[in-house]
Motif scaffolding. Structure first.
Motif, PDB file in Angstrom:
ATOM      1  N   ILE A 202      23.739  58.999  51.221  1.00  0.00           N
ATOM      2  CA  ILE A 202      24.805  59.982  51.446  1.00  0.00           C
ATOM      3  C   ILE A 202      26.142  59.275  51.636  1.00  0.00           C
ATOM      4  N   ARG A 203      26.125  58.192  52.393  1.00  0.00           N
ATOM      5  CA  ARG A 203      27.365  57.461  52.686  1.00  0.00           C
ATOM      6  C   ARG A 203      27.979  56.884  51.407  1.00  0.00           C
ATOM      7  N   THR A 204      27.140  56.272  50.576  1.00  0.00           N
ATOM      8  CA  THR A 204      27.652  55.673  49.339  1.00  0.00           C
ATOM      9  C   THR A 204      28.177  56.738  48.388  1.00  0.00           C
ATOM     10  N   PHE A 205      27.420  57.814  48.221  1.00  0.00           N
ATOM     11  CA  PHE A 205      27.835  58.862  47.290  1.00  0.00           C
ATOM     12  C   PHE A 205      29.139  59.517  47.741  1.00  0.00           C
ATOM     13  N   THR A 206      29.240  59.871  49.017  1.00  0.00           N
ATOM     14  CA  THR A 206      30.460  60.529  49.496  1.00  0.00           C
ATOM     15  C   THR A 206      31.655  59.587  49.453  1.00  0.00           C
ATOM     16  N   ARG A 207      31.430  58.334  49.764  1.00  0.00           N
ATOM     17  CA  ARG A 207      32.537  57.362  49.729  1.00  0.00           C
ATOM     18  C   ARG A 207      33.030  57.175  48.295  1.00  0.00           C
ATOM     19  N   PHE A 208      32.088  57.128  47.362  1.00  0.00           N
ATOM     20  CA  PHE A 208      32.441  56.933  45.961  1.00  0.00           C
ATOM     21  C   PHE A 208      33.204  58.138  45.421  1.00  0.00           C
ATOM     22  N   VAL A 209      32.669  59.340  45.630  1.00  0.00           N
ATOM     23  CA  VAL A 209      33.327  60.547  45.119  1.00  0.00           C
ATOM     24  C   VAL A 209      34.682  60.749  45.788  1.00  0.00           C
ATOM     25  N   SER A 210      34.752  60.497  47.083  1.00  0.00           N
ATOM     26  CA  SER A 210      36.033  60.634  47.785  1.00  0.00           C
ATOM     27  C   SER A 210      37.072  59.687  47.214  1.00  0.00           C
ATOM     28  N   GLY A 211      36.643  58.456  46.896  1.00  0.00           N
ATOM     29  CA  GLY A 211      37.570  57.497  46.309  1.00  0.00           C
ATOM     30  C   GLY A 211      38.053  57.925  44.941  1.00  0.00           C
ATOM     31  N   LEU A 212      37.158  58.469  44.126  1.00  0.00           N
ATOM     32  CA  LEU A 212      37.564  58.965  42.812  1.00  0.00           C
ATOM     33  C   LEU A 212      38.534  60.130  42.939  1.00  0.00           C
ATOM     34  N   ALA A 213      38.230  61.043  43.859  1.00  0.00           N
ATOM     35  CA  ALA A 213      39.078  62.221  44.034  1.00  0.00           C
ATOM     36  C   ALA A 213      40.470  61.836  44.528  1.00  0.00           C
ATOM     37  N   ALA A 214      40.542  60.795  45.343  1.00  0.00           N
ATOM     38  CA  ALA A 214      41.831  60.373  45.887  1.00  0.00           C
ATOM     39  C   ALA A 214      42.773  59.892  44.794  1.00  0.00           C
ATOM     40  N   GLU A 215      42.217  59.451  43.668  1.00  0.00           N
ATOM     41  CA  GLU A 215      43.061  58.995  42.559  1.00  0.00           C
ATOM     42  C   GLU A 215      43.489  60.132  41.654  1.00  0.00           C
ATOM     43  N   GLY A 216      42.889  61.309  41.850  1.00  0.00           N
ATOM     44  CA  GLY A 216      43.064  62.387  40.887  1.00  0.00           C
ATOM     45  C   GLY A 216      44.369  63.134  40.972  1.00  0.00           C
ATOM     46  N   GLY A 217      45.170  62.897  41.979  1.00  0.00           N
ATOM     47  CA  GLY A 217      46.414  63.630  42.122  1.00  0.00           C
ATOM     48  C   GLY A 217      46.185  65.052  42.590  1.00  0.00           C
ATOM     49  N   VAL A 218      47.157  65.912  42.403  1.00  0.00           N
ATOM     50  CA  VAL A 218      47.066  67.311  42.809  1.00  0.00           C
ATOM     51  C   VAL A 218      47.382  68.179  41.598  1.00  0.00           C
ATOM     52  N   PRO A 219      46.484  69.057  41.176  1.00  0.00           N
ATOM     53  CA  PRO A 219      45.146  69.257  41.744  1.00  0.00           C
ATOM     54  C   PRO A 219      44.225  68.096  41.405  1.00  0.00           C
ATOM     55  N   CYS A 220      43.193  67.912  42.203  1.00  0.00           N
ATOM     56  CA  CYS A 220      42.287  66.789  42.023  1.00  0.00           C
ATOM     57  C   CYS A 220      41.356  67.031  40.842  1.00  0.00           C
ATOM     58  N   HIS A 221      41.115  65.985  40.071  1.00  0.00           N
ATOM     59  CA  HIS A 221      40.153  66.045  38.973  1.00  0.00           C
ATOM     60  C   HIS A 221      39.356  64.749  38.982  1.00  0.00           C
ATOM     61  N   LEU A 222      38.046  64.880  38.923  1.00  0.00           N
ATOM     62  CA  LEU A 222      37.232  63.686  38.775  1.00  0.00           C
ATOM     63  C   LEU A 222      37.355  63.180  37.342  1.00  0.00           C
ATOM     64  N   PRO A 223      37.297  61.878  37.145  1.00  0.00           N
ATOM     65  CA  PRO A 223      37.404  61.348  35.778  1.00  0.00           C
ATOM     66  C   PRO A 223      36.320  61.918  34.874  1.00  0.00           C
ATOM     67  N   SER A 224      36.629  62.052  33.594  1.00  0.00           N
ATOM     68  CA  SER A 224      35.665  62.612  32.652  1.00  0.00           C
ATOM     69  C   SER A 224      34.475  61.674  32.490  1.00  0.00           C
ATOM     70  N   GLY A 225      33.343  62.258  32.202  1.00  0.00           N
ATOM     71  CA  GLY A 225      32.148  61.478  31.940  1.00  0.00           C
ATOM     72  C   GLY A 225      31.400  61.026  33.175  1.00  0.00           C
ATOM     73  N   PHE A 226      31.818  61.461  34.365  1.00  0.00           N
ATOM     74  CA  PHE A 226      31.194  61.004  35.612  1.00  0.00           C
ATOM     75  C   PHE A 226      29.805  61.610  35.777  1.00  0.00           C
ATOM     76  N   ARG A 227      28.785  60.744  36.017  1.00  0.00           N
ATOM     77  CA  ARG A 227      27.398  61.189  36.114  1.00  0.00           C
ATOM     78  C   ARG A 227      26.689  60.470  37.258  1.00  0.00           C
ATOM     79  N   PRO A 228      26.582  61.089  38.420  1.00  0.00           N
ATOM     80  CA  PRO A 228      25.779  60.498  39.497  1.00  0.00           C
ATOM     81  C   PRO A 228      24.294  60.747  39.270  1.00  0.00           C
ATOM     82  N   THR A 229      23.484  59.841  39.777  1.00  0.00           N
ATOM     83  CA  THR A 229      22.037  59.902  39.553  1.00  0.00           C
ATOM     84  C   THR A 229      21.300  59.900  40.885  1.00  0.00           C
ATOM     85  N   LEU A 230      20.449  60.900  41.077  1.00  0.00           N
ATOM     86  CA  LEU A 230      19.644  61.032  42.293  1.00  0.00           C
ATOM     87  C   LEU A 230      18.250  60.485  42.010  1.00  0.00           C
TER      88      LEU A 230
END
Length: 483
Positions: A202-230
């Motif tokens: 949970i810590r790694t996933f949330t830290r990673f997504v939060s970091g990506l979102a922080a780069e997205g500007g306003v409104p936030c957009h995750l980079p295209s092609g992003f695929r997390p794996t459970l």
């Protein structure tokens, strides 16, 4: 004696039919809506032919170019020309060794030359279609004391985010197919939601997504092609938990609702067969709130859990085939893509060892493709050579026949005259033929010009045909049924 009924005819029959159809439409409305929601058909988007797994500590801004250079070096060293490629991969390349006259030999040489050029170009232009940054089994943290591992993993998450940002910045102006940029698809694999690893995952996933979102500007957009794996899913509840994690992260980070999808790795027997004997993987797909984008088979975890000795753990073991057959049925029609696993026989060392590993990998890739698994895992840059040789050969071997059948079905022969391809193809098969052509185009196994010349139609027509719901009446009658 009872009078014989005159039955229904004329206007009375028409009125009865309409009334009955209206009633059945109402009766089946809920079932129709449920079916459409659960089984929307294949996605219209491109599907990668592989996923390259790299440990997080090896990922940096130039890693795709580095991997591509290593793959090209292996290619040039062992496959300097088309003859070498045909010799090494003769079991899978079109026109491989076998009886035939001079024409067959010339055709085989020509196809081997085309395949050689296409694969080398792919390795230079787009060596990686899907990259998975591994914070799970591949992230071993050797030499890191147990008490420092959380801090070390946090640091690697932050470093990888910075490297990815640098890669995206460097790619601006180079174009989306530059081997120095990120691949079309990429993401991370984090620790499972099992009790022992749950908080770390949970810590790694949330830290990673939060970091990506922080780069997205306003409104936030995750980079295209992003695929997390459970990974290592063992219950429907874990999928529900993943859905909740995605939903709450979207809200907390201010990214668009439903913008985070995920892949489920099928690595445990529990994910195939639940405690009640049901095919649990089907329930996993439908528990994902339509966020599941892929089911990935994990060769070695699954095999080990089934008690298979290490020497016999493989993608073509009967236990693997059973699991993947269940996955295939569970995913059919849902829009969820399938991926086979990997082979851990790496093409490294002496030339004979490299070639033996390539032949094994190519055979396994071809086998997966024949069974409808159009994606698989790769674990080493040199495996990209055998991945693309086997994949391109698979498409090019069948492309002339597939295009001829599609052309005959559509009536798009050059002179418009009815021509039989020797098959009585139906709409479902025509969609499969169009899908085959589109997959060949997307991965680079064939050019748009080749497919257009062979089918007589353009890419837009293929895309329309491969989507579910196409009415057969929109296309000409099959030639063999014409009088």
């Amino acid at each position: 004696m009872r009078a014989r009924s005159s039955g229904l005819s004329g206007a009375l029959a028409d009125a009865f039919t309409v009334s009955l159809a209206d009633a059945l439409d109402a009766d089946l409305a809920a079932a129709d809506a449920d079916l459409a929601e659960r089984y929307p058909g294949p996605p219209a988007t491109r599907h990668p032919v592989h996923t390259l797994y790299l440990p997080a500590e090896r990922v940096h801004a130039g890693v795709v170019a580095e991997v591509g250079a290593a793959a090209v070096d292996a290619f040039d060293t062992h496959l300097p020309d088309a003859a070498a490629l045909a010799r090494v991969f003769g079991d899978v390349v079109p026109g491989g060794p076998g009886p035939g006259g001079d024409d067959d030999e010339a055709r085989a040489h020509s196809e081997a030359a085309a395949l050689h050029a296409l694969v080398r170009n792919k390795l230079e232009r787009e060596p990686v279609e899907d990259l998975r940054i591994d914070f799970e089994d591949g992230f071993t943290q050797r030499g890191v004391p147990a008490g420092d591992r959380d801090r070390d993993e946090d640091a690697h998450v932050d470093r990888v985010l910075a490297e990815l940002s640098a890669a995206r910045t460097a790619a601006v102006g180079r174009g989306p197919t530059s081997s120095s940029s990120l691949p079309p698809f990429w993401g991370l694999r984090f620790s499972s939601l099992d009790p022992a690893t749950r908080r770390r995952g949970i810590r790694t996933f949330t830290r990673f997504v939060s970091g990506l979102a922080a780069e997205g500007g306003v409104p936030c957009h995750l980079p295209s092609g992003f695929r997390p794996t459970l990974p290592k899913v063992t219950s429907v509840d874990q999928v529900h938990a993943m859905v909740r994690m995605c939903r709450e992260l979207e809200q907390a980070c201010g990214v668009a609702e439903r913008s985070i999808g995920f892949e489920i790795q099928i690595e445990t027997p529990q994910s195939i067969c639940g405690p009640d004997g049901s095919a649990l993987v089907a329930r996993l797909v439908h528990a994902s709130d339509r966020r599941c984008i892929g089911l990935h088979y994990g060769t070695y975890d699954y095999s080990a859990a089934c008690g298979i000795a290490a020497e016999y753990q493989a993608m073509d073991h009967p236990a693997a085939d059973h699991a993947k057959a269940v996955m295939q049925v569970a995913a059919a029609g849902t829009g969820v893509a399938l991926s086979d696993g990997s082979t851990n026989r790496l093409p490294v060392g002496e030339p004979d060892t490299v070639l033996t590993a390539w032949r094994l990998h190519a055979r396994l890739v071809d086998r997966s493709l024949r069974r409808g698994f159009y994606q698989g895992w790769d674990l080493h840059p040199a495996q990209l050579v055998s991945r693309y040789v086997a994949t391109y050969a698979f498409y090019r071997r069948s492309l002339p026949t597939a295009c001829a059948r599609l052309s005959a079905y559509l009536g798009t022969t050059p002179d418009g005259a009815p021509v039989s391809a020797g098959y009585l193809d139906e709409p479902a098969t025509a969609r499969a033929l169009a899908d085959f052509c589109v997959r060949a185009l997307d991965c680079g196994a064939a050019t748009a010009g080749e497919v257009a010349e062979l089918t007589g139609v353009d890419r837009a027509t293929l895309d329309r045909l491969r989507r579910p719901g196409t009415e057969p009446a929109q296309y000409p009658d099959h030639p063999e049924t014409r009088t």
